[in-house]
Design a protein around this motif. Sequence first.
Motif, PDB file in Angstrom:
ATOM      1  N   THR A 107      10.641 -12.126  11.810  1.00 43.93           N
ATOM      2  CA  THR A 107      10.377 -10.543  12.329  1.00 43.93           C
ATOM      3  C   THR A 107      11.850 -10.160  12.448  1.00 43.93           C
ATOM      4  O   THR A 107      12.569  -9.066  11.850  1.00 43.93           O
ATOM      5  CB  THR A 107       9.498 -10.414  13.192  1.00 43.93           C
TER       6      THR A 107
ATOM      7  N   PHE B 267      13.588  -0.149   1.094  1.00 45.95           N
ATOM      8  CA  PHE B 267      12.148   0.094   1.536  1.00 45.95           C
ATOM      9  C   PHE B 267      11.455  -1.279   0.747  1.00 45.95           C
ATOM     10  O   PHE B 267      10.421  -1.902   1.513  1.00 45.95           O
ATOM     11  CB  PHE B 267      11.796   1.357   1.327  1.00 45.95           C
TER      12      PHE B 267
ATOM     13  N   THR C 280      12.070  -4.480   2.166  1.00 42.27           N
ATOM     14  CA  THR C 280      11.705  -4.773   3.556  1.00 42.27           C
ATOM     15  C   THR C 280      10.191  -5.050   3.472  1.00 42.27           C
ATOM     16  O   THR C 280       9.736  -6.172   4.175  1.00 42.27           O
ATOM     17  CB  THR C 280      11.716  -3.460   4.510  1.00 42.27           C
TER      18      THR C 280
ATOM     19  N   LEU D 259       8.376  -8.511   4.543  1.00 39.14           N
ATOM     20  CA  LEU D 259       7.318  -8.256   5.751  1.00 39.14           C
ATOM     21  C   LEU D 259       6.118  -9.184   5.289  1.00 39.14           C
ATOM     22  O   LEU D 259       5.341  -9.891   6.053  1.00 39.14           O
ATOM     23  CB  LEU D 259       6.682  -6.883   6.047  1.00 39.14           C
ATOM     24  N   ALA D 260       5.783  -8.923   3.752  1.00 40.12           N
ATOM     25  CA  ALA D 260       4.766  -9.685   3.335  1.00 40.12           C
ATOM     26  C   ALA D 260       4.971 -11.261   3.430  1.00 40.12           C
ATOM     27  O   ALA D 260       4.086 -11.894   3.621  1.00 40.12           O
ATOM     28  CB  ALA D 260       4.449  -9.353   1.809  1.00 40.12           C
TER      29      ALA D 260
ATOM     30  N   TYR E 211       4.296 -12.366   7.030  1.00 40.67           N
ATOM     31  CA  TYR E 211       2.682 -12.432   7.096  1.00 40.67           C
ATOM     32  C   TYR E 211       2.261 -13.529   6.493  1.00 40.67           C
ATOM     33  O   TYR E 211       1.440 -14.151   7.278  1.00 40.67           O
ATOM     34  CB  TYR E 211       2.262 -11.083   6.297  1.00 40.67           C
ATOM     35  N   ARG E 212       2.672 -13.925   5.129  1.00 45.50           N
ATOM     36  CA  ARG E 212       2.416 -15.132   4.750  1.00 45.50           C
ATOM     37  C   ARG E 212       2.810 -16.370   5.451  1.00 45.50           C
ATOM     38  O   ARG E 212       1.771 -17.138   5.491  1.00 45.50           O
ATOM     39  CB  ARG E 212       3.089 -15.248   3.146  1.00 45.50           C
TER      40      ARG E 212
ATOM     41  N   TRP F 165       3.213 -16.232   8.631  1.00 41.44           N
ATOM     42  CA  TRP F 165       2.291 -16.277   9.850  1.00 41.44           C
ATOM     43  C   TRP F 165       0.832 -16.969   9.355  1.00 41.44           C
ATOM     44  O   TRP F 165       0.185 -17.804  10.026  1.00 41.44           O
ATOM     45  CB  TRP F 165       2.084 -15.057  10.476  1.00 41.44           C
TER      46      TRP F 165
ATOM     47  N   SER G 284       7.849   2.910   6.315  1.00 38.39           N
ATOM     48  CA  SER G 284       8.170   1.488   6.475  1.00 38.39           C
ATOM     49  C   SER G 284       7.696   1.288   8.002  1.00 38.39           C
ATOM     50  O   SER G 284       7.355  -0.063   8.206  1.00 38.39           O
ATOM     51  CB  SER G 284       9.599   1.141   6.408  1.00 38.39           C
TER      52      SER G 284
ATOM     53  N   VAL H 291       4.317   0.161   7.587  1.00 36.57           N
ATOM     54  CA  VAL H 291       4.055  -1.208   6.953  1.00 36.57           C
ATOM     55  C   VAL H 291       4.264  -2.428   7.993  1.00 36.57           C
ATOM     56  O   VAL H 291       3.787  -3.326   8.061  1.00 36.57           O
ATOM     57  CB  VAL H 291       5.085  -1.323   5.735  1.00 36.57           C
ATOM     58  N   TYR H 292       5.468  -2.018   8.811  1.00 34.67           N
ATOM     59  CA  TYR H 292       5.697  -3.031   9.788  1.00 34.67           C
ATOM     60  C   TYR H 292       4.744  -3.129  10.842  1.00 34.67           C
ATOM     61  O   TYR H 292       4.358  -4.236  11.255  1.00 34.67           O
ATOM     62  CB  TYR H 292       7.136  -2.498  10.684  1.00 34.67           C
TER      63      TYR H 292
ATOM     64  N   VAL I  16       1.844  -5.286   9.669  1.00 36.41           N
ATOM     65  CA  VAL I  16       2.073  -6.794   9.437  1.00 36.41           C
ATOM     66  C   VAL I  16       2.153  -7.257  11.078  1.00 36.41           C
ATOM     67  O   VAL I  16       1.376  -8.304  11.130  1.00 36.41           O
ATOM     68  CB  VAL I  16       3.366  -7.000   8.791  1.00 36.41           C
ATOM     69  N   LEU I  17       2.943  -6.764  11.748  1.00 37.67           N
ATOM     70  CA  LEU I  17       3.124  -7.072  13.132  1.00 37.67           C
ATOM     71  C   LEU I  17       2.041  -7.306  14.041  1.00 37.67           C
ATOM     72  O   LEU I  17       1.980  -7.883  15.025  1.00 37.67           O
ATOM     73  CB  LEU I  17       4.465  -6.392  13.631  1.00 37.67           C
TER      74      LEU I  17
ATOM     75  N   HIS J 248      -0.514  -8.605  13.539  1.00 40.99           N
ATOM     76  CA  HIS J 248      -1.232  -9.959  13.681  1.00 40.99           C
ATOM     77  C   HIS J 248      -0.360 -11.020  14.378  1.00 40.99           C
ATOM     78  O   HIS J 248      -0.746 -12.238  15.005  1.00 40.99           O
ATOM     79  CB  HIS J 248      -1.134 -10.695  11.981  1.00 40.99           C
ATOM     80  N   LEU J 249       1.080 -10.730  14.762  1.00 43.04           N
ATOM     81  CA  LEU J 249       1.885 -11.618  15.368  1.00 43.04           C
ATOM     82  C   LEU J 249       1.984 -11.466  16.849  1.00 43.04           C
ATOM     83  O   LEU J 249       1.683 -10.451  17.317  1.00 43.04           O
ATOM     84  CB  LEU J 249       3.365 -11.469  14.761  1.00 43.04           C
TER      85      LEU J 249
ATOM     86  N   VAL K 112       0.263 -11.905  -0.456  1.00 43.80           N
ATOM     87  CA  VAL K 112      -0.624 -11.774   0.679  1.00 43.80           C
ATOM     88  C   VAL K 112      -1.992 -12.087  -0.128  1.00 43.80           C
ATOM     89  O   VAL K 112      -2.769 -12.587   0.730  1.00 43.80           O
ATOM     90  CB  VAL K 112      -0.778 -10.209   0.991  1.00 43.80           C
TER      91      VAL K 112
ATOM     92  N   PHE L  87      -7.696 -11.934   6.488  1.00 41.79           N
ATOM     93  CA  PHE L  87      -7.278 -10.606   6.152  1.00 41.79           C
ATOM     94  C   PHE L  87      -7.264  -9.862   7.378  1.00 41.79           C
ATOM     95  O   PHE L  87      -7.637 -10.112   8.190  1.00 41.79           O
ATOM     96  CB  PHE L  87      -8.292  -9.919   4.992  1.00 41.79           C
ATOM     97  N   ALA L  88      -6.608  -8.485   7.241  1.00 45.25           N
ATOM     98  CA  ALA L  88      -6.638  -7.875   8.267  1.00 45.25           C
ATOM     99  C   ALA L  88      -8.104  -7.130   8.544  1.00 45.25           C
ATOM    100  O   ALA L  88      -9.052  -7.396   7.432  1.00 45.25           O
ATOM    101  CB  ALA L  88      -5.579  -6.518   8.014  1.00 45.25           C
TER     102      ALA L  88
ATOM    103  N   PHE M  59       0.842  -1.210  -1.050  1.00 41.80           N
ATOM    104  CA  PHE M  59       1.210  -1.840   0.400  1.00 41.80           C
ATOM    105  C   PHE M  59       0.101  -1.706   1.302  1.00 41.80           C
ATOM    106  O   PHE M  59      -0.271  -2.691   1.797  1.00 41.80           O
ATOM    107  CB  PHE M  59       2.513  -1.010   0.911  1.00 41.80           C
TER     108      PHE M  59
END
Lengths: 150, 928
Positions: A26, A82, A85, A89-90, A93-94, A96, B649, B652-653, B656-657, B659-660, B751, B776-777, B911
């Motif tokens: 991240t 963009f 980024t 991020l994907a 995610y992967r 993770w 963005s 998008v962040y 994803v985040l 989950h973390l 993904v 998945f989300a 996305f």
Amino acid sequence: MSIMLAILVAWLFACGTYLLMQRALTRIVLGLSLLGHGAVLLLITVGGRAGRPPLVGKGDDGAGVAAPLPQAFALTAIVIGFGVTAFLLALAYRSWAGTADDEVQDDIEDRLVLLANGDGHFRGNDVADDEPWDEWDDPEGAPKATEPKS
Amino acid sequence: MITILIVHVVVGLIAAALGSRLGARVFWVAMLAPAATVAWVASIASDVHDGTAIVQDQPWVPGLGLDLRFVIDEFALLMLGIVSGVGVLVMAYASQYFDDEDGLGRFAATLTVFAGAMTGLVTADSLILIFVFWELTSITSYGLIGFKDTKTAARSAALQALIITGAGGLSLLAGLIMLTISTGSSTLSGLAEATIGGSLASWAAVFILIGCFTKSAQVPFHGWLPGAMSAPTPVSAYLHSATMVKAGIFLVARLSPHLNELAPWRPMTLIFGLATMTWGGYRALRQTDLKLLLAYGTVSQLGMMMAVFGAGTPKLLFAGTALLAAHAIFKASLFMVVGIIDHSTHTRELSELSGLRKSMPLVAVTSVIGGASMAGIIGLAGFVAKEAAIVGLLSAEIGGVDIATAVFVGASALTGAYTLRFLWGAFTDVEGVETPIHKPSALLVAPAAVLMIPTIFFGLFDKWATKIVSPAATALDQKAEVYSLHLWPGINTALILSLVAITGGIVLFAVRVPLEAAQAKVGRGFDAADIFQAGLRGVLAGASRFVAVVQPGSLPIYLGVILLAVVVLPLVTIIGDVRFPTDRVLAESPLQFVVVAATMAAAALLALSERRFASVLLLGSVGLGSASLFVIQGAPDLALTQLLVETVSIAVYVFVLRHLPSRFKEPVVSGANALRALIAGAVGLTVFLLMVTSVADRTAPLVDEQLTALSYPEGEGSNIVNVTLVDFRGFDTVGEALVLVVAALGVVSLVVTNGQDPRQVPSQLRTRNRKDPKPFAPLVLGQPSVVLDATLNAVFHSVMIFAAYLHFAGHNSPGGGFIAGLVIGAALVLRVITGKEMLGSRLSVSPSILLGVGVLLVTGTALTSLALGNALLEHHTWQATIPVLGKVKTTSALPFDTGILLLVVGVVSSFIEVLVGEPEADRAEVTA
């Protein structure tokens, strides 16, 4: 050019590289985003002084217009940044999803080389230490070492 | 010539294809290739004898001055005769030597290709072409030595041969290139006219000689040749006695007339050649394996030829040519004999062979004749050649030639001794041992026996021998034409020395028992195989130690090193020469000052932040800061884009985040981080200094003025940035759009990956602390928000209309496809965030269709202008009067920009789709 802008660019690059060298994916992605901002601002900064927007109609001589080419480049850079980024991020995610963690681990193979080096042994496929190199006086004879199994 | 080479390749392919069906008979097929060469050599021989060499020249890489240039003179003809003649016999021999076994097709094909490479090598005239064939022989030799690929010893031997001759090949290449540079001639024939001298030419000679030494097994590179004896005997007879190992000798012979006046040439060839001659003979004396005995004998003889050709006086060139031919014939024959013995008795040990004189009389006679020729007994080809060599050495006016002659005679005594040892070992009786044999077939013995005919013939009929050798030597050096070979030279110094050598050989053989004991006492000592092995281990251990240092496996360390490297060089270059541009101001306005300060603060906090979400928000602040700075700078398009991109963005962040974990694991304050900060600071400083200095150093006028002037008249648009994007630099935009598409596809596949969920990640990626990672989300993002939803319903359509306006107006006002696409994307993001509905129910088109249509429009517009005969993306204008709207003018930039818009919407919605969770798929999973 504006010195303040130049300082900001340098600052963004510094913060970006700092984050880039971290272990959490991240933070690496965040660092790349910062570097992207830095790069776009760099293009604008070296483009010259501020001016009026580069909209020049019929009969306009374009005096005092801000440099348009860096803006076009910067626009491209923003959009590609963009995409990159999102891709990274994907990736995070992967990572993770597979490891429940977004830390970049050390490469296992490389660590093995490091460890193997400790006892001074390197085992390749063909050149093992116990091969009968000194038994060449018996060229077609059966090798004394065990044959590789596969 | 080229036809002959093609024949070899074709025959090789056929042999490879038929190998499994024909078994050992495949060698009769393979024989066609050398047989064709023999026929061809016979057909051109008289032409070549009559005077002019045959030249074939085919352009290859004209830009580099490389041609497929072949010259066949008398010397090449002799070499061709040896290569193809021995080739035919070896093929016949191989067909009897092998029982039907696997891999013979491959073996026969490799052998045929080798024959082709050797044919090319001895006839090529371009130096680079010689190198190509040279390497080809090394590679085929590797395959042939390692034929028994299940045996470790064979594989190691093949590898050793390849490494040594391959390294030598590199040295040769370096030498040949240096020679070409220093003489200006890239062909052998061109060297005759070139002036040769200077230190570069001397270095060229050194490198070329090293290459030749490795190929022709000279001390200290000779270790691979005895090792190569693990190859089947036909290979030993062909490659490792008659042809390939002669390649180095051949090249030295070719170059010696031109290069032997260079300072390093004669000392190197004489010292290494004579050392090899002596050492090989000495080692041969203690071998108990017949094949190894011959192998060391070959090493010794190669050393002799190296010295003789290297010294390179016309007389010695003449003698060397005779030696070369004589050796190829008797050594190939002797190797075949060893193969026959091995084949019939299944042993090559001296102590186990007994009674062969009676059981294999023809083989014994053949060996005695071949051995006698090797030892230089009068009346055989070996004698006349060696005699000529001694005469040549005695008359040569070279420094140190007396010592060379003495060593030569001494080593010849060793030759006599190991020849006797060979004959004694193979054909005398050992008490109490009766070696059982199964009779070799006549065809197995015939090739070896046939080779005795020229050995005797040229030994007895010296005029005929001269007829063959003299023109070949003359082709090397014009001055060699006056010499001839003599059966009986009369009583002179050379003959006495020959007799001394023969007597010495007999004495050495007589005292073999104490001599062997002495050798055993000295021990193996210096042994090339050991040196090679130690060297190889050293290299591997060094490499592993080196890798351990430079490749610790840590990404931060790699990046740190790379960044330092990026910083150091520019910093060192400009640190003393930093200048500031003349148009500098501290800040454009007080506002800029404030915004810059705020943005810097946000960036610093981001770097130090311990929480993921806080980091993302801080990144958003930095983005907003730069958008404001764009406004101040006068870049409305940029500001708009930045704002929208930042919005999407951040979304998008967040997708994803969520989950973390909320916090980062690593502590913010640590020693490692201090180091990172140091490197980061250096990077920042470098960027700053580079930026100001490069702007201050700008000399060329800015293109911006042209863009400004041309935008309206040429691009039919007032918004210069937009015109630049869709017209002037439209090709960039096409690339950029495709990058976006690729990124979107990458995100989707990372993904979703082929419909597999991440639970199926490969086991290496899986870890220890999580058994069941979430695929998945969740379906929706938390509780639906009524306020958000109501607001969105109110503005959604207005946003869409605004996007349409931005799209159409973009050519003249701020806006354009990118911006409009991002506005729609942001609206879609909002729609998802309300949590009430999912994307799929609102957007009736799938993202992949949007992406596809977008790409088609973008590339289609670009290609259409090409098809219309304009430049790529050159704009085209249409005008029409439409009711209500009145006169409307548009350009071909519009469909292009529309493509961009669709593409951006497609990217953003993919996305969203994969990162938030595609409703249909999830529902299917739930109901199932």
